[in-house]
Design an enzyme around this catalytic site. Structure first.
Site, short mmCIF file in Angstrom:
data_model
loop_
_atom_site.label_atom_id
_atom_site.label_comp_id
_atom_site.label_asym_id
_atom_site.label_seq_id
_atom_site.Cartn_x
_atom_site.Cartn_y
_atom_site.Cartn_z
N GLY A 79 23.65 16.93 -31.91
CA GLY A 79 23.43 15.85 -30.95
C GLY A 79 22.50 16.31 -29.84
O GLY A 79 21.28 16.38 -30.00
N GLY A 80 23.07 16.67 -28.69
CA GLY A 80 22.31 17.01 -27.48
C GLY A 80 21.12 17.93 -27.71
O GLY A 80 20.00 17.65 -27.26
N GLY B 155 29.68 17.19 -27.58
CA GLY B 155 29.16 16.98 -26.23
C GLY B 155 29.93 17.68 -25.14
O GLY B 155 29.76 17.37 -23.96
N ASN C 128 21.05 13.92 -34.52
CA ASN C 128 21.58 12.60 -34.18
C ASN C 128 21.14 12.30 -32.75
O ASN C 128 21.68 12.85 -31.80
CB ASN C 128 23.12 12.62 -34.29
CG ASN C 128 23.73 11.29 -33.91
OD1 ASN C 128 23.02 10.31 -33.68
ND2 ASN C 128 25.06 11.25 -33.83
N SER D 260 28.43 20.63 -30.27
CA SER D 260 27.93 21.58 -29.26
C SER D 260 27.13 22.74 -29.86
O SER D 260 27.24 23.88 -29.39
CB SER D 260 29.09 22.11 -28.41
OG SER D 260 29.60 21.05 -27.61
N GLU E 198 32.15 8.67 -32.35
CA GLU E 198 31.89 7.69 -31.27
C GLU E 198 32.03 6.27 -31.79
O GLU E 198 32.46 5.37 -31.07
CB GLU E 198 30.49 7.94 -30.67
CG GLU E 198 30.48 9.18 -29.81
CD GLU E 198 29.16 9.95 -29.81
OE1 GLU E 198 28.12 9.38 -30.18
OE2 GLU E 198 29.19 11.15 -29.44
N GLU F 97 33.01 17.34 -37.77
CA GLU F 97 32.71 17.31 -36.33
C GLU F 97 34.00 17.15 -35.54
O GLU F 97 34.46 16.02 -35.32
CB GLU F 97 31.79 16.11 -36.01
CG GLU F 97 30.41 16.20 -36.59
CD GLU F 97 29.40 15.44 -35.73
OE1 GLU F 97 28.41 16.05 -35.31
OE2 GLU F 97 29.60 14.24 -35.46
N HIS G 99 30.82 8.09 -37.44
CA HIS G 99 30.76 9.06 -36.34
C HIS G 99 31.95 8.83 -35.41
O HIS G 99 32.39 7.69 -35.23
CB HIS G 99 29.44 8.89 -35.56
CG HIS G 99 29.20 10.02 -34.61
ND1 HIS G 99 29.79 10.05 -33.36
CD2 HIS G 99 28.48 11.16 -34.72
CE1 HIS G 99 29.42 11.17 -32.75
NE2 HIS G 99 28.63 11.86 -33.55
P1 13P Z 1 26.56 17.47 -29.62
O1 13P Z 1 25.69 18.40 -30.46
O2 13P Z 1 25.86 16.91 -28.44
O3 13P Z 1 27.88 18.09 -29.32
O4 13P Z 1 26.88 16.19 -30.56
C1 13P Z 1 27.33 16.39 -31.85
C2 13P Z 1 27.30 15.08 -32.54
O5 13P Z 1 28.02 14.18 -32.19
C3 13P Z 1 26.35 14.92 -33.66
O6 13P Z 1 26.64 13.79 -34.39
#
Ligand code: 13P
Length: 267
Positions: free
Chosen positions: A233-234, A172, A9, A212, A96, A166, A94
């Site tokens: 994500g990251g 994050g 992502n 993470s 967010e 998640e 998601h």
């Molecule tokens: P991180 O891997 O940065 O924690 O993000 C996870 C995420 O929100 C994937 O959708």
């Protein structure tokens, strides 16, 4: 063995040319992988990304979709538009989107229905906040999210849904859920699906973990039997890091193959 999903992502990161460069670097690193690799890129780069992955085992996804067919929804993109440029999947709900854009379970349910109707695999995100966790509300929250988000979804549509567990507190933050916490939550989600549908159907739904994930903790996560993959994500933003996450699943598969062969030889 069903393929493991390894989903990136990118969130609101990378311009179109950066996405193209990323794919050029990433492709040779994972060409032997047997995983189902998905890159969820910003809308404006879907077309570029689809063209770039055409000769590979990677598919492209959106990060959100609007629940309506067409019309006066300035700034929005619907499922038909995503599939028209070659996206095969889309992240829905998601955390967010839930927290920063006020998306409710009811709205997410409409988005899933629309996505499925137009042929997209929907990656439904669920997970508890730190507040929920501290107040022992995880089970209750997951149950509500699953029940409401999957409202009116038929059993035969579940093979087009990937559930991403998640936990919001792990996104994050650098604090991944432990393997025990992941295994527990996934088993809980399967139990809920089993109550909503049946045990056989529940056992076949793809459930992935996100929060993470990095090159190190993936080794233990990939070892969990009941985890069908990950949403990253990251660590997905760097092609080398993300390729290591993909290859951790391939390594694990090879180890399991060897174990099975040894058992057969011993008989
Ligand atoms: P991180 O891997 O940065 O924690 O993000 C996870 C995420 O929100 C994937 O959708």
């Amino acid at each position: 063995m069903p393929k493991k999903y390894v989903i990136a992502n990118f969130k609101m990161n990378k311009t179109d040319s950066e996405v193209a460069k990323y794919i050029d670097e990433f492709k040779p690193l994972i060409e032997k992988s047997s995983c189902q690799i998905v890159l969820s890129v910003p809308y404006v780069s879907i077309k570029t990304a689809v063209e770039k992955v055409s000769d590979s085992n990677i598919t492209i996804a959106g990060q959100n979709l609007n629940e309506n067919d067409f019309g006066a929804f300035t700034g929005e993109v619907n499922a038909e538009m995503l599939t028209a440029v070659g996206a095969q999947a889309c992240i829905v709900g998601h955390s967010e989107r839930r927290s920063k854009f006020n998306e409710t379970d009811e709205l997410i349910n409409k988005k899933i229905m629309k996505g499925l109707r137009d042929g997209l695999i929907c990656v439904l995100c669920i997970g508890e906040t730190l507040f929920d966790k501290k107040n022992q509300k995880t089970e209750q929250v997951l149950k509500q999210q699953i029940t409401k988000c999957l409202n009116s979804i038929y059993a035969n549509e579940l093979n087009h849904i990937v559930i991403a567990y998640e936990p919001v507190w792990a996104i994050g933050t650098g604090i991944s859920a432990t393997t025990d916490e992941i295994a527990q939550a996934i088993s809980l989600i399967r139990k809920m699906l089993s109550n909503l549908y049946d045990a056989d159907i529940a056992s076949k739904v793809a459930i992935v973990y996100g929060g993470s994930i990095n090159e190190e903790n993936i080794k233990d996560i990939a070892r969990l039997d009941d985890v069908d993959g990950v949403l990253v994500g990251g660590a997905s933003l760097d092609p080398m890091s993300f390729s290591k996450i993909v290859l951790a699943f391939d390594d694990e598969e090879r180890t399991n193959d060897k174990k099975t062969k040894k058992r057969v030889l011993k008989k």
